[in-house]
Design a protein around this motif. Structure first.
Motif, short mmCIF file in Angstrom:
data_model
loop_
_atom_site.label_atom_id
_atom_site.label_comp_id
_atom_site.label_asym_id
_atom_site.label_seq_id
_atom_site.Cartn_x
_atom_site.Cartn_y
_atom_site.Cartn_z
N GLY A 1 -19.04 -15.73 -6.41
CA GLY A 1 -18.74 -14.52 -7.15
C GLY A 1 -19.44 -13.28 -6.66
O GLY A 1 -19.14 -12.18 -7.14
N VAL A 2 -20.37 -13.44 -5.70
CA VAL A 2 -21.15 -12.27 -5.25
C VAL A 2 -20.99 -11.99 -3.76
O VAL A 2 -21.20 -10.86 -3.31
N ALA A 3 -20.68 -12.99 -2.98
CA ALA A 3 -20.49 -12.82 -1.54
C ALA A 3 -19.36 -13.74 -1.11
O ALA A 3 -19.58 -14.76 -0.45
N PRO A 4 -18.11 -13.39 -1.46
CA PRO A 4 -16.99 -14.32 -1.26
C PRO A 4 -16.73 -14.68 0.19
O PRO A 4 -16.35 -15.82 0.48
N ALA A 5 -16.92 -13.74 1.12
CA ALA A 5 -16.68 -14.07 2.53
C ALA A 5 -17.71 -15.07 3.03
O ALA A 5 -17.37 -16.02 3.75
N ALA A 6 -18.97 -14.85 2.66
CA ALA A 6 -20.02 -15.80 3.05
C ALA A 6 -19.76 -17.16 2.42
O ALA A 6 -19.95 -18.20 3.07
N ALA A 7 -19.32 -17.17 1.17
CA ALA A 7 -19.02 -18.43 0.51
C ALA A 7 -17.91 -19.19 1.23
O ALA A 7 -17.99 -20.41 1.41
N ALA A 8 -16.89 -18.46 1.66
CA ALA A 8 -15.79 -19.11 2.38
C ALA A 8 -16.26 -19.69 3.70
O ALA A 8 -15.83 -20.79 4.10
N GLU A 9 -17.14 -18.98 4.38
CA GLU A 9 -17.67 -19.51 5.64
C GLU A 9 -18.47 -20.79 5.40
O GLU A 9 -18.31 -21.79 6.11
N LEU A 10 -19.33 -20.78 4.40
CA LEU A 10 -20.19 -21.94 4.15
C LEU A 10 -19.40 -23.13 3.62
O LEU A 10 -19.80 -24.27 3.81
N ALA A 11 -18.28 -22.86 2.97
CA ALA A 11 -17.44 -23.97 2.50
C ALA A 11 -16.88 -24.77 3.67
O ALA A 11 -16.48 -25.93 3.49
N GLY A 12 -16.86 -24.18 4.84
CA GLY A 12 -16.37 -24.87 6.03
C GLY A 12 -17.41 -25.70 6.75
O GLY A 12 -17.09 -26.38 7.73
N ALA B 1 -21.60 -18.20 15.04
CA ALA B 1 -20.82 -17.05 14.57
C ALA B 1 -20.61 -17.14 13.06
O ALA B 1 -20.64 -16.12 12.35
N ARG B 2 -20.38 -18.34 12.55
CA ARG B 2 -20.21 -18.55 11.11
C ARG B 2 -21.47 -18.10 10.36
O ARG B 2 -21.40 -17.37 9.36
N ILE B 3 -22.62 -18.51 10.84
CA ILE B 3 -23.88 -18.19 10.17
C ILE B 3 -24.19 -16.70 10.29
O ILE B 3 -24.71 -16.08 9.34
N ALA B 4 -23.87 -16.10 11.41
CA ALA B 4 -24.07 -14.65 11.56
C ALA B 4 -23.26 -13.89 10.52
O ALA B 4 -23.74 -12.90 9.94
N GLU C 1 -23.34 -10.60 5.39
CA GLU C 1 -22.92 -10.25 4.04
C GLU C 1 -24.07 -10.35 3.05
O GLU C 1 -24.24 -9.50 2.17
N VAL C 2 -24.90 -11.40 3.20
CA VAL C 2 -26.03 -11.56 2.30
C VAL C 2 -27.03 -10.41 2.48
O VAL C 2 -27.63 -9.93 1.51
N ALA C 3 -27.21 -9.95 3.72
CA ALA C 3 -28.17 -8.87 3.99
C ALA C 3 -27.81 -7.58 3.27
O ALA C 3 -28.67 -6.73 3.02
N ALA C 4 -26.54 -7.42 2.93
CA ALA C 4 -26.10 -6.21 2.24
C ALA C 4 -26.39 -6.26 0.74
O ALA C 4 -26.17 -5.27 0.04
#
Length: 446
Positions: A276-287, A402-405, A410-413
């Motif tokens: 709910g707070v960083a959806p793009a990062a969440a999608a990356e980590l779900a992979g 690249a996924r972790i970057a 996004e988290v850094a923002a």
């Protein structure tokens, strides 16, 4: 400040301890974890009345993080180093010395593979520099694809897989070159004309420093010290733990409003919390996929004629159930003085979770029978303990850096939020210590 650290593994405990040292006694630190013990997949159990690590039992000694942390905590006397024995590789129904002068089992020349692979493979390795190498700088591939193409499948399955299996509970097919072998990827990016040339460029310089280190009384010594020195309040997390933006910072169920949060949870859990707070990062980590494993520790009579080696790794395709054995009483001098000899057997690789469902008795029998096969001596355990690790290790697949970057960007923002854990920049304990430290520094810097 009121700060929540979600996850009580080594990354979270280091983050909490570092936050205490950086912010002082007035910081209100809370550590949430679903387990009734700290440490995550680091766990010191008991066998034959003595402590035994049933998760990781060593760390890379050439990295400074763990020795420095032990000294900082006044635990430097707990630091131990191995006896310097080499492991064996079980391949083709026989034991072979683990090849020397390789990079995670990838050879710099044909001679290092002699005896482990057939004559045709040796000739292929020797001729590899004569074949054009196609590598796009910045690209990535699985380790198997690169090694099998250049050297043949035997090198990947007999030399590389046993080592990657020990580090990631995966294989050359599930691990990416760029994440697992960054120095090799850099050499290829820089235009190495062949894989053997790239391996030679990527090998670390010769060193007399111990490759590995350990903790005399087990990892619980370090974990307990970190928990105590953090002076944090430990809270039992629930499956429904959620993260949301609050009026002044963050809201973490079930503890309420906090100023900052460190998420030191496995990749799938972090993905859910970030949804709910960083959806793009969440999608990356779900992979990010996870691998499961089982450790079976055996106590056998001291007089058992175990080989004078640190362990026995099992090549891909062998008709054994175990994937590796650590001959702990041979590997660690401080364990050699116990009343019984200690052996750890490991089961399970990425894509094969079958061992998790086996009864304890079946796992102990399989460990003893397979150990008898690879050592050639009767094995009669006097005691045994089984530890299952479902979803224990992240797989560093092609494209992982690249996924972790993207996740970290996004988290850094987001002010007051940091991530830590074994899925970021290395699964080993030193990398987890580094990630917990970096997360704490990010929070303290605000």
């Amino acid at each position: 400040m009121r700060i929540a650290v979600v996850g009580g593994g080594i990354s979270g405990l280091v983050a909490a301890y570092r936050l205490r040292t950086l912010l002082g006694p007035d910081a209100d630190l809370l550590v949430l974890d679903r387990s009734d013990r700290v440490g995550g997949i680091l766990y010191t159990g008991e066998l034959a009345g003595e402590p035994v690590d049933l998760g990781a039992e060593a760390f890379v000694g050439r990295r400074p993080e763990v020795p420095e942390l032990l000294r900082e905590l006044g635990l430097e006397s707990q630091l131990v180093i191995p006896a310097g024995l080499r492991p064996l590789v079980w391949s083709g129904g026989a034991a072979h010395p683990l090849p020397e002068g390789t990079l995670m089992g990838i050879p710099a020349n044909a001679e290092s593979m002699r005896g482990l692979v057939d004559a045709a493979t040796l000739a292929r390795i020797a001729a590899e520099p004569e074949r054009p190498l196609t590598w796009e700088p910045g690209s990535d591939t699985d380790v198997y694809g690169l090694v099998a193409d250049r050297f043949g499948a035997q090198v990947a399955e007999r030399s590389v897989d046993p080592l990657l299996g020990g580090v990631y509970a995966g294989s050359s097919r599930s691990i990416g070159v760029r994440a697992a072998l960054p120095t090799l990827a850099a050499a290829l990016d820089n235009g190495a004309p062949s894989l053997t040339t790239a391996v030679r460029a990527a090998l670390p310089p010769p060193s007399n420093a111990p490759v590995f280190g350990g903790i005399r009384d087990g990892y619980r010594t370090l974990l307990d010290a970190l928990a105590a020195r953090s002076e944090a309040k430990f809270v039992t997390a629930t499956p429904g733990t959620r993260l949301a933006r609050g009026l002044r910072g963050w809201v973490v169920d079930p503890i309420g409003a906090v100023d900052a949060v460190v998420l030191a949870t496995p990749a799938p859990v972090t993905a859910r919390l970030l949804g709910g707070v960083a959806p793009a990062a969440a999608a990356e980590l779900a992979g990010v996929e996870l691998s499961s494993s089982v450790v079976v520790a055996l106590a056998v009579p001291r007089e058992t004629a175990l080989p004078q080696n640190s362990g026995i790794l099992v090549a891909t395709g062998e008709p054994l159930r175990a994937k590796a054995f650590t001959l702990s009483s041979r590997k660690w001098p401080h364990l050699a003085h116990r009343e019984t000899a200690l052996v750890r057997a490991s089961f399970g690789k990425f894509g094969d979770d079958a061992a998790l469902s086996w009864p304890d008795a079946e796992l102990v029998t399989a460990a003893a029978e397979d150990l008898a096969t690879v050592t050639g001596v009767p094995i009669a355990p006097s005691a045994a303990v089984v530890q299952r690790w479902p979803g224990g290790l992240a797989q560093y697949a092609p494209g992982h850096p690249a996924r972790i970057a993207a996740v970290e960007a996004e988290v850094a923002a987001l002010d007051g939020l940091a991530v830590a854990g074994a899925y970021l920049h290395g699964v080993g304990v030193p990398a987890c210590v580094a990630s917990g430290t970096a997360a704490a520094q990010r929070i303290a810097a605000r």
